[in-house]
Design a protein around this motif. Structure first.
Motif, PDB file in Angstrom:
ATOM      1  N   PRO A 594       1.138  -0.942  -0.085  1.00  0.00           N
ATOM      2  CA  PRO A 594       0.144  -0.011   0.116  1.00  0.00           C
ATOM      3  C   PRO A 594       0.673   1.283   0.098  1.00  0.00           C
ATOM      4  CG  PRO A 594      -0.606  -1.508   1.755  1.00  0.00           C
ATOM      5  CD  PRO A 594       0.762  -1.999   1.319  1.00  0.00           C
ATOM      6  N   VAL A 595       0.190   2.543  -0.373  1.00  0.00           N
ATOM      7  CA  VAL A 595       1.211   3.592  -0.471  1.00  0.00           C
ATOM      8  C   VAL A 595       1.688   4.010   0.788  1.00  0.00           C
ATOM      9  CG1 VAL A 595       0.975   6.062  -1.127  1.00  0.00           C
ATOM     10  CG2 VAL A 595      -0.462   4.286  -2.251  1.00  0.00           C
ATOM     11  N   LEU A 596       0.935   3.843   1.812  1.00  0.00           N
ATOM     12  CA  LEU A 596       1.506   4.105   3.394  1.00  0.00           C
ATOM     13  C   LEU A 596       0.906   2.705   4.124  1.00  0.00           C
ATOM     14  CD1 LEU A 596       1.202   7.765   4.303  1.00  0.00           C
ATOM     15  CD2 LEU A 596       3.462   6.424   3.766  1.00  0.00           C
ATOM     16  N   GLN A 602     -10.532   6.598   5.950  1.00  0.00           N
ATOM     17  CA  GLN A 602     -11.006   7.775   5.400  1.00  0.00           C
ATOM     18  C   GLN A 602      -9.682   8.414   4.499  1.00  0.00           C
ATOM     19  OE1 GLN A 602     -10.934   7.907   8.639  1.00  0.00           O
ATOM     20  NE2 GLN A 602     -10.965  10.121   9.460  1.00  0.00           N
ATOM     21  N   VAL A 603      -8.652   8.154   4.799  1.00  0.00           N
ATOM     22  CA  VAL A 603      -7.513   8.831   4.000  1.00  0.00           C
ATOM     23  C   VAL A 603      -7.149   8.259   2.861  1.00  0.00           C
ATOM     24  CG1 VAL A 603      -5.222   9.806   4.510  1.00  0.00           C
ATOM     25  CG2 VAL A 603      -6.836  10.129   6.357  1.00  0.00           C
ATOM     26  N   GLU A 604      -6.946   8.983   1.714  1.00  0.00           N
ATOM     27  CA  GLU A 604      -6.582   8.305   0.547  1.00  0.00           C
ATOM     28  C   GLU A 604      -5.077   8.998   0.584  1.00  0.00           C
ATOM     29  OE1 GLU A 604      -8.766   9.425  -2.757  1.00  0.00           O
ATOM     30  OE2 GLU A 604      -7.417   8.889  -4.189  1.00  0.00           O
ATOM     31  N   ALA A 605      -4.221   8.111  -0.001  1.00  0.00           N
ATOM     32  CA  ALA A 605      -2.742   8.616  -0.134  1.00  0.00           C
ATOM     33  C   ALA A 605      -2.341   8.138  -1.488  1.00  0.00           C
ATOM     34  CB  ALA A 605      -1.647   7.946   0.851  1.00  0.00           C
ATOM     35  N   VAL A 606      -1.821   8.969  -2.214  1.00  0.00           N
ATOM     36  CA  VAL A 606      -1.309   8.872  -3.557  1.00  0.00           C
ATOM     37  C   VAL A 606       0.213   9.517  -3.869  1.00  0.00           C
ATOM     38  CG1 VAL A 606      -1.987   9.036  -6.113  1.00  0.00           C
ATOM     39  CG2 VAL A 606      -3.914   9.282  -4.417  1.00  0.00           C
ATOM     40  N   ASP A 610       7.785  12.931  -6.788  1.00  0.00           N
ATOM     41  CA  ASP A 610       8.384  12.802  -5.498  1.00  0.00           C
ATOM     42  C   ASP A 610       7.308  13.121  -4.414  1.00  0.00           C
ATOM     43  OD1 ASP A 610       8.509  15.409  -5.838  1.00  0.00           O
ATOM     44  OD2 ASP A 610      10.825  15.538  -5.286  1.00  0.00           O
ATOM     45  N   LEU A 611       6.034  13.667  -4.727  1.00  0.00           N
ATOM     46  CA  LEU A 611       5.254  14.173  -3.733  1.00  0.00           C
ATOM     47  C   LEU A 611       4.296  13.223  -3.174  1.00  0.00           C
ATOM     48  CD1 LEU A 611       4.073  17.508  -5.626  1.00  0.00           C
ATOM     49  CD2 LEU A 611       5.883  17.218  -3.975  1.00  0.00           C
ATOM     50  N   LEU A 612       3.938  13.298  -2.049  1.00  0.00           N
ATOM     51  CA  LEU A 612       3.061  12.431  -1.404  1.00  0.00           C
ATOM     52  C   LEU A 612       1.613  13.265  -1.198  1.00  0.00           C
ATOM     53  CD1 LEU A 612       1.981   9.792  -0.129  1.00  0.00           C
ATOM     54  CD2 LEU A 612       2.928  10.693   2.107  1.00  0.00           C
ATOM     55  N   PHE A 613       0.468  12.959  -1.690  1.00  0.00           N
ATOM     56  CA  PHE A 613      -0.685  13.551  -1.504  1.00  0.00           C
ATOM     57  C   PHE A 613      -1.575  12.586  -0.435  1.00  0.00           C
ATOM     58  CE2 PHE A 613      -1.712  16.701  -4.994  1.00  0.00           C
ATOM     59  CZ  PHE A 613      -0.320  16.573  -5.632  1.00  0.00           C
ATOM     60  N   LEU A 614      -2.023  13.632   0.859  1.00  0.00           N
ATOM     61  CA  LEU A 614      -2.896  12.877   1.657  1.00  0.00           C
ATOM     62  C   LEU A 614      -4.386  13.594   1.537  1.00  0.00           C
ATOM     63  CD1 LEU A 614      -0.495  12.377   4.529  1.00  0.00           C
ATOM     64  CD2 LEU A 614      -1.162  10.676   3.107  1.00  0.00           C
TER      65      LEU A 614
END
Ligand code: GAL
Length: 655
Positions: A594-596, A602-606, A610-614
């Motif tokens: 998984p991404v994290l 309820q949190v999506e991580a993408v 080199d960025l991490l969107f939460l």
């Protein structure tokens, strides 16, 4: 070939469809002020302007378009210029009834709405080419012009006489002879054999069930005819402005177009996306469409339309709660969008969409919608330099094919509870909930880059696609297939044994005896989980490494899930949590994480570049543990070890 980066030039495009012809020119200046204040850097003009541009056949009125193009140019706002061919003026249908499409019962689709054009009409195509030619000649060199937008959401069918003639031509190309057509369509059934091409029709309203292969070919034909319309206009604008990219906007997961095929013909892939703000899985619906669009684009793509607030076409049209517009827009960027645009800039006061939101709502500058739009404009400007042109990466491919959808989702099938988009959603949802990012791919694409390939359902598989899946699996890839896969060949002929023999062999299935579809809400017990919608009576051939059996009932002891090497076959739809857990286990086995770890539900991580969107899809604030120090590009501050996201909050983190 020019691409999206030629239009973005390092910015995230931000703006929307603009219909200045609905407003007095004083409003245009007010619009420019509000656009600049909100960080709008692009507008799409002309989508529905045909009657204004060509008030009478062959006449042209470009004066107003000259003025608005100049105004946008002076304000530094780029223009995506649309060909207006989605809504012909009333004079066209009046003078040329042959331009109007017919439905399957022979009824005319009249002017007074929109998209009342026959893709097969030579007259329509002639007028469309002429206005496109003049538009392109006039504006190709205009400094404000950044991109061409052809037509709008191509989506029409036509069962009329001219379409019938074109259908016959198309069928001649596909099948060659009438004998071959009779064979492909299986016309020995119900005395349907054709003796003359003139007898062949689009699948018009029959007394009882239609010929499924005729329906399948008609859908292929429709997609191809619309593509011809698109390509004709594209070629005209390209001839005048080879330096500018061309797009046409897809509807999300729309049945009428083979978007894999279409995307090859576009410089920029763009999509319109309207999840229901009340839908608990609205965010996942968005993620699915975004993943699919990114995969079609093979890189950054354009969110051409979304709603800043409510739409007007659902039974009950809910607005977006505070923060949701920003959250879903950032989600699109996380999943690869380099453009965040809306239908439309200013909410209309008249016409069928007067209750559809705009970036500027009826409440105007002080309204919450515009205030939130302005905040988002600043956010996008802040993150743009770090984001544009970068790629969101996924190590899982979900396979999808329109032809399989067209063949599988017809009448007289084993269960109407099961449909292709439903299966895609269910499997994508399980992966989304497991925080596993996915691409989509066509079953004939090269899959070797993906450690895991997931097939929710591919009822129709060509021989080439079967070869491809086998090569992938034998090459060491992990393949998971849902039921109703590999049933039919490309003419919708059931494969001997009821399922492709090579696939049966791959999974260790000897005999597929019967399907046992389930009623809505019914479940079937399997060891360790419950299945929904579908179950199967099948025998294993003894070569599978592991099987999970059905428990109790008619299928007691028979395999529900088979694993042979790295190939998995799942003969039911496990309940959502069970499917999520199964796919997580399989992904882990394939080396896909998984991404994290430990993310709240309820949190999506993408990850993008080199960025991490939460992204917090919940209404409650939430904390995410994240070791180390990161810079949140949205706030410009550093966060260490723990990130707190407010209600519908987001963080864009750089290590
Ligand atoms: C899209 C269309 C727009 C507008 C919008 C409303 O399908 O392209 O013109 O009608 O829906 O949601």
């Amino acid at each position: 070939m020019p691409g999206l980066s030629d239009a973005t030039r390092g910015r995230i495009l931000y703006g929307g469809d603009h219909n200045p012809e609905q407003w007095p020119e004083e409003t245009w200046h007010e619009d420019v002020r509000l656009m600049r204040q909100a960080g709008v850097n692009t507008v799409t003009l002309g989508v529905f302007s045909w009657a204004k541009l060509e008030p009478r056949p062959g006449e042209r009125d470009f004066g107003w378009l000259d003025r608005i193009m100049d105004l946008m140019g002076e304000a530094g706002i780029g223009v995506v210029l649309a060909t207006p061919t989605a809504s012909p003026p009333p004079w066209m249908g009046h003078l040329h009834p042959d331009t109007l499409p017919r439905d399957e019962e022979g009824r005319t689709e009249w002017w007074g709405g929109r998209q009342h054009f026959s893709h097969s009409s030579a007259t329509y195509r002639r007028y469309a080419a002429a206005i496109t030619e003049d538009l392109a000649a006039r504006y190709a060199g205009h400094p404000a012009l950044t991109m061409w937008h052809i037509n709008n959401e191509y989506c029409t069918y036509d069962w009329g006489d001219e379409a019938a003639a074109r259908f016959r031509d198309w069928l001649r190309d596909r099948h060659g002879t009438l004998d071959a057509l009779n064979t492909a369509w299986g016309t020995a059934f119900w005395s349907q054999g054709y003796g003359d091409w003139a007898e062949v029709m689009p699948p018009r309203h029959p007394h009882y069930l239609k010929n499924p292969t005729q329906v399948l070919d008609f859908k292929r034909f429709t997609s191809d005819m619309l593509l011809e319309c698109y390509a004709a206009e594209r070629d005209i604008v390209r001839r005048h402005s080879p330096h500018l990219p061309v797009t046409t906007n897809f509807m999300p997961l729309w049945a009428g177009q083979d978007a894999w095929r279409w995307a090859e013909e576009e410089d920029v892939v763009s999509v319109d996306l309207y999840p229901d703000p009340r839908d608990p899985f609205g965010a996942q619906e968005g993620a699915l469409v975004q993943d699919m669009t990114r995969s079609q684009a093979r890189g950054p793509w354009m969110l051409m339309e979304q709603a800043a607030g409510a739409v007007n076409w659902r039974g009950v049209n809910h607005p977006k709660p505070h923060g949701l517009n920003r959250l879903w827009s950032l989600q699109a960027v996380a999943r690869g969008a380099d453009a965040v645009c809306y239908f439309q800039w200013r909410q209309s006061r008249q016409g069928a969409e007067k209750f559809h939101s705009g970036m500027v709502s009826h409440a105007g500058e002080q309204g919450r919608t515009y205030q939130e739009v302005t905040r988002l404009g600043a956010d996008l400007a802040r993150i743009a330099p770090h984001v544009t042109g970068t790629h969101s990466t996924a190590r899982i491919a979900v396979l999808h094919d329109w032809h399989s959808w067209w063949a599988g989702d017809q009448e007289a099938r084993p269960s109407h509870e099961v449909d292709h988009p439903g299966m895609l959603r269910a499997w994508h949802r399980a992966l989304w909930q497991a925080h596993l990012t996915t691409d989509f791919a066509h079953p004939e694409h090269d899959l070797s880059a993906y450690p895991l390939v997931v097939v929710p359902q591919l009822y129709l598989l060509t021989d080439t696609a079967v070869d491809n899946l086998l090569a992938y699996a034998h090459g060491g890839g992990t393949l998971v297939c849902g039921f109703l896969t590999g049933i039919a060949d490309e003419d919708d002929r059931v494969r001997p044994g009821g399922m492709d023999a090579r696939l049966r062999d791959l999974f260790g299935i000897r005999t597929l005896h019967e399907w046992w579809p389930l009623d809505a809400g019914e479940t079937v017990t399997c060891e360790g989980f419950r299945g929904t919608l579908w179950s199967e009576e099948l025998d294993a051939d003894g070569t599978a490494d592991a099987t999970t059996p059905y428990k109790g009932g008619e299928l007691d002891g028979l395999p529900a899930v088979l694993r042979k090497g790295r190939a998995w076959y799942v003969s039911t739809l496990p309940e959502p949590e069970a499917l999520r857990d199964l796919l997580t286990r399989i992904a882990t086995g394939a080396g896909v994480r998984p991404v994290l770890d430990g993310l709240p539900d309820q949190v999506e991580a993408v990850r993008r570049g080199d960025l991490l969107f939460l992204l917090n899809h919940g209404r409650e604030p939430v904390a995410v543990d994240l070791p180390g120090t990161h810079r949140d590009l949205l706030t410009g501050t550093d966060v260490t070890d723990r990130v707190t996201l407010g209600r519908h909050g987001a963080a864009v983190l750089r290590p």
